[in-house]
Design a protein around this motif. Structure first.
Motif, PDB file in Angstrom:
ATOM      1  N   ASP A 115       0.934  -1.077  -0.142  1.00 45.82           N
ATOM      2  CA  ASP A 115      -0.090  -0.231  -0.024  1.00 45.82           C
ATOM      3  C   ASP A 115       1.115   1.922  -0.413  1.00 45.82           C
ATOM      4  O   ASP A 115       1.306   1.333   0.614  1.00 45.82           O
ATOM      5  N   PRO A 116       1.073   1.729  -1.097  1.00 43.69           N
ATOM      6  CA  PRO A 116       1.624   3.533  -0.884  1.00 43.69           C
ATOM      7  C   PRO A 116       1.550   4.020  -0.047  1.00 43.69           C
ATOM      8  O   PRO A 116       2.169   4.700  -0.142  1.00 43.69           O
ATOM      9  N   SER A 117       0.422   4.276  -0.141  1.00 48.33           N
ATOM     10  CA  SER A 117      -0.207   5.256   0.613  1.00 48.33           C
ATOM     11  C   SER A 117      -0.320   4.777   2.520  1.00 48.33           C
ATOM     12  O   SER A 117       0.342   6.158   2.961  1.00 48.33           O
ATOM     13  N   GLY A 118       0.543   3.828   3.463  1.00 48.76           N
ATOM     14  CA  GLY A 118       0.633   3.368   3.769  1.00 48.76           C
ATOM     15  C   GLY A 118      -0.810   3.256   4.507  1.00 48.76           C
ATOM     16  O   GLY A 118      -0.539   2.939   6.012  1.00 48.76           O
ATOM     17  N   LEU A 119      -1.923   3.850   4.012  1.00 44.85           N
ATOM     18  CA  LEU A 119      -3.206   3.421   5.121  1.00 44.85           C
ATOM     19  C   LEU A 119      -3.697   2.748   6.040  1.00 44.85           C
ATOM     20  O   LEU A 119      -3.680   2.321   7.080  1.00 44.85           O
ATOM     21  N   LEU A 120      -3.373   1.620   5.119  1.00 42.78           N
ATOM     22  CA  LEU A 120      -3.868  -0.182   5.424  1.00 42.78           C
ATOM     23  C   LEU A 120      -2.395  -0.500   6.574  1.00 42.78           C
ATOM     24  O   LEU A 120      -2.964  -0.846   7.864  1.00 42.78           O
ATOM     25  N   ASP A 121      -1.352  -0.018   6.363  1.00 39.01           N
ATOM     26  CA  ASP A 121       0.065  -0.593   7.201  1.00 39.01           C
ATOM     27  C   ASP A 121      -0.501   0.124   8.756  1.00 39.01           C
ATOM     28  O   ASP A 121      -0.208  -0.550   9.687  1.00 39.01           O
ATOM     29  N   GLY A 122      -1.137   1.360   8.544  1.00 35.64           N
ATOM     30  CA  GLY A 122      -1.142   1.561   9.916  1.00 35.64           C
ATOM     31  C   GLY A 122      -2.089   1.177  10.249  1.00 35.64           C
ATOM     32  O   GLY A 122      -2.357   1.458  11.692  1.00 35.64           O
ATOM     33  N   GLY A 123      -3.438   1.581   9.775  1.00 35.27           N
ATOM     34  CA  GLY A 123      -4.687   1.035  10.225  1.00 35.27           C
ATOM     35  C   GLY A 123      -4.557  -0.896  11.053  1.00 35.27           C
ATOM     36  O   GLY A 123      -4.904  -1.048  12.311  1.00 35.27           O
ATOM     37  N   ARG A 124      -3.479  -0.906  10.491  1.00 41.51           N
ATOM     38  CA  ARG A 124      -2.932  -2.258  10.735  1.00 41.51           C
ATOM     39  C   ARG A 124      -2.682  -2.164  12.446  1.00 41.51           C
ATOM     40  O   ARG A 124      -3.029  -3.335  13.246  1.00 41.51           O
ATOM     41  N   LYS A 125      -2.083  -1.657  12.299  1.00 43.51           N
ATOM     42  CA  LYS A 125      -1.507  -1.642  13.961  1.00 43.51           C
ATOM     43  C   LYS A 125      -2.269  -1.218  15.180  1.00 43.51           C
ATOM     44  O   LYS A 125      -2.627  -1.312  16.031  1.00 43.51           O
ATOM     45  N   HIS A 126      -3.736  -0.706  14.670  1.00 43.53           N
ATOM     46  CA  HIS A 126      -5.008  -0.690  15.676  1.00 43.53           C
ATOM     47  C   HIS A 126      -5.659  -1.895  15.803  1.00 43.53           C
ATOM     48  O   HIS A 126      -7.097  -2.158  16.443  1.00 43.53           O
ATOM     49  N   LEU A 127      -5.624  -2.949  15.021  1.00 42.48           N
ATOM     50  CA  LEU A 127      -6.649  -3.767  14.791  1.00 42.48           C
ATOM     51  C   LEU A 127      -5.982  -4.959  16.239  1.00 42.48           C
ATOM     52  O   LEU A 127      -5.277  -5.178  16.669  1.00 42.48           O
ATOM     53  N   PRO A 128      -7.043  -5.376  16.702  1.00 48.61           N
ATOM     54  CA  PRO A 128      -7.023  -6.410  18.379  1.00 48.61           C
ATOM     55  C   PRO A 128      -6.508  -7.143  17.750  1.00 48.61           C
ATOM     56  O   PRO A 128      -6.161  -7.933  16.656  1.00 48.61           O
ATOM     57  N   ARG A 129      -4.897  -8.190  18.526  1.00 49.03           N
ATOM     58  CA  ARG A 129      -4.205  -9.088  18.470  1.00 49.03           C
ATOM     59  C   ARG A 129      -4.428 -10.745  18.643  1.00 49.03           C
ATOM     60  O   ARG A 129      -3.801 -10.908  18.183  1.00 49.03           O
ATOM     61  N   SER A 130      -5.953 -10.356  19.819  1.00 52.74           N
ATOM     62  CA  SER A 130      -5.840 -11.619  19.907  1.00 52.74           C
ATOM     63  C   SER A 130      -7.209 -12.144  19.971  1.00 52.74           C
ATOM     64  O   SER A 130      -8.456 -10.830  19.613  1.00 52.74           O
ATOM     65  N   ALA A 131      -7.835 -13.422  19.907  1.00 51.48           N
ATOM     66  CA  ALA A 131      -9.123 -13.921  19.888  1.00 51.48           C
ATOM     67  C   ALA A 131     -10.331 -12.609  21.346  1.00 51.48           C
ATOM     68  O   ALA A 131     -11.269 -12.385  20.461  1.00 51.48           O
ATOM     69  N   LYS A 132      -9.435 -12.500  22.490  1.00 49.15           N
ATOM     70  CA  LYS A 132     -10.336 -12.213  23.034  1.00 49.15           C
ATOM     71  C   LYS A 132     -10.486 -10.275  22.789  1.00 49.15           C
ATOM     72  O   LYS A 132     -11.208 -10.309  23.221  1.00 49.15           O
ATOM     73  N   SER A 133      -9.719 -10.135  22.378  1.00 48.20           N
ATOM     74  CA  SER A 133      -9.568  -8.642  22.025  1.00 48.20           C
ATOM     75  C   SER A 133     -10.613  -8.284  20.612  1.00 48.20           C
ATOM     76  O   SER A 133     -11.554  -8.017  20.279  1.00 48.20           O
ATOM     77  N   TRP A 134     -10.808  -9.162  19.735  1.00 50.93           N
ATOM     78  CA  TRP A 134     -11.184  -8.993  18.112  1.00 50.93           C
ATOM     79  C   TRP A 134     -12.820  -9.745  19.252  1.00 50.93           C
ATOM     80  O   TRP A 134     -14.078  -9.065  18.391  1.00 50.93           O
ATOM     81  N   ASN A 135     -12.622 -10.294  19.782  1.00 48.73           N
ATOM     82  CA  ASN A 135     -14.354 -10.436  20.416  1.00 48.73           C
ATOM     83  C   ASN A 135     -15.066  -9.751  21.440  1.00 48.73           C
ATOM     84  O   ASN A 135     -16.091  -8.746  20.886  1.00 48.73           O
ATOM     85  N   LYS A 136     -14.508  -8.913  21.990  1.00 50.44           N
ATOM     86  CA  LYS A 136     -14.676  -7.553  22.847  1.00 50.44           C
ATOM     87  C   LYS A 136     -15.186  -6.247  21.747  1.00 50.44           C
ATOM     88  O   LYS A 136     -16.031  -5.354  21.623  1.00 50.44           O
ATOM     89  N   LEU A 137     -13.989  -6.495  20.085  1.00 46.56           N
ATOM     90  CA  LEU A 137     -14.345  -5.579  19.902  1.00 46.56           C
ATOM     91  C   LEU A 137     -15.472  -5.731  18.869  1.00 46.56           C
ATOM     92  O   LEU A 137     -16.952  -4.785  18.423  1.00 46.56           O
ATOM     93  N   LEU A 138     -15.449  -6.609  18.926  1.00 42.22           N
ATOM     94  CA  LEU A 138     -17.136  -7.714  17.608  1.00 42.22           C
ATOM     95  C   LEU A 138     -18.701  -7.530  18.746  1.00 42.22           C
ATOM     96  O   LEU A 138     -19.625  -6.871  18.005  1.00 42.22           O
ATOM     97  N   ASP A 139     -18.432  -7.380  19.632  1.00 40.00           N
ATOM     98  CA  ASP A 139     -18.972  -7.388  20.589  1.00 40.00           C
ATOM     99  C   ASP A 139     -19.125  -6.172  21.028  1.00 40.00           C
ATOM    100  O   ASP A 139     -20.590  -5.172  20.941  1.00 40.00           O
ATOM    101  N   LYS A 140     -18.956  -4.979  20.852  1.00 44.19           N
ATOM    102  CA  LYS A 140     -18.530  -3.752  21.012  1.00 44.19           C
ATOM    103  C   LYS A 140     -19.959  -2.907  19.885  1.00 44.19           C
ATOM    104  O   LYS A 140     -20.098  -2.245  19.450  1.00 44.19           O
ATOM    105  N   VAL A 141     -19.569  -3.058  18.276  1.00 48.81           N
ATOM    106  CA  VAL A 141     -20.226  -2.722  17.095  1.00 48.81           C
ATOM    107  C   VAL A 141     -21.552  -3.013  16.597  1.00 48.81           C
ATOM    108  O   VAL A 141     -21.194  -3.314  15.707  1.00 48.81           O
ATOM    109  N   ALA A 142     -21.086  -5.280  17.316  1.00 50.09           N
ATOM    110  CA  ALA A 142     -22.487  -5.669  16.917  1.00 50.09           C
ATOM    111  C   ALA A 142     -23.860  -5.010  16.535  1.00 50.09           C
ATOM    112  O   ALA A 142     -24.835  -5.220  15.991  1.00 50.09           O
ATOM    113  N   PRO A 143     -23.952  -4.050  17.971  1.00 47.02           N
ATOM    114  CA  PRO A 143     -25.488  -3.866  17.992  1.00 47.02           C
ATOM    115  C   PRO A 143     -25.678  -2.739  17.209  1.00 47.02           C
ATOM    116  O   PRO A 143     -26.949  -2.679  15.865  1.00 47.02           O
ATOM    117  N   GLN A 144     -24.092  -2.042  16.704  1.00 48.70           N
ATOM    118  CA  GLN A 144     -24.179  -0.984  15.633  1.00 48.70           C
ATOM    119  C   GLN A 144     -25.106  -1.783  14.338  1.00 48.70           C
ATOM    120  O   GLN A 144     -25.755  -1.085  13.408  1.00 48.70           O
TER     121      GLN A 144
END
Length: 83
Positions: A6-35
């Motif tokens: 990604d020449p703009s670095g946008l995707l590389d920068g966003g990747r740093k903010h993604l959850p790293r563990s299954a527990k963190s992913w579950n927490k994130l999905l629980d937060k956004v699922a109602p929306q």
């Protein structure tokens, strides 16, 4: 150039903010699922309503009605822009 890079670095920068563990992913999905469920339900019923209008032959009537509203709104916008 590498097609996966990604020449703009946008995707590389966003990747740093993604959850790293299954527990963190579950927490994130629980937060956004109602929306997302609200958006999904709204889209479902909008498509169902559009289909029902089409089946009843009212879609043409609705298109005429909406174009009249649009014309009215744009003309009132022009009037308010003068003042």
């Amino acid at each position: 150039m590498d097609p996966g890079h990604d020449p703009s670095g946008l995707l590389d920068g966003g990747r740093k903010h993604l959850p790293r563990s299954a527990k963190s992913w579950n927490k994130l999905l629980d937060k956004v699922a109602p929306q997302y469920s609200l958006v999904g339900a709204t889209l479902f019923f909008a498509f169902a309503a559009a289909s029902a209008l089409g089946e009843l032959g009212l879609s043409e009537d609705l298109a005429v009605f909406m174009s009249r509203i649009e014309a009215l709104a744009s003309s009132s916008h022009l009037l308010s822009a003068r003042w």
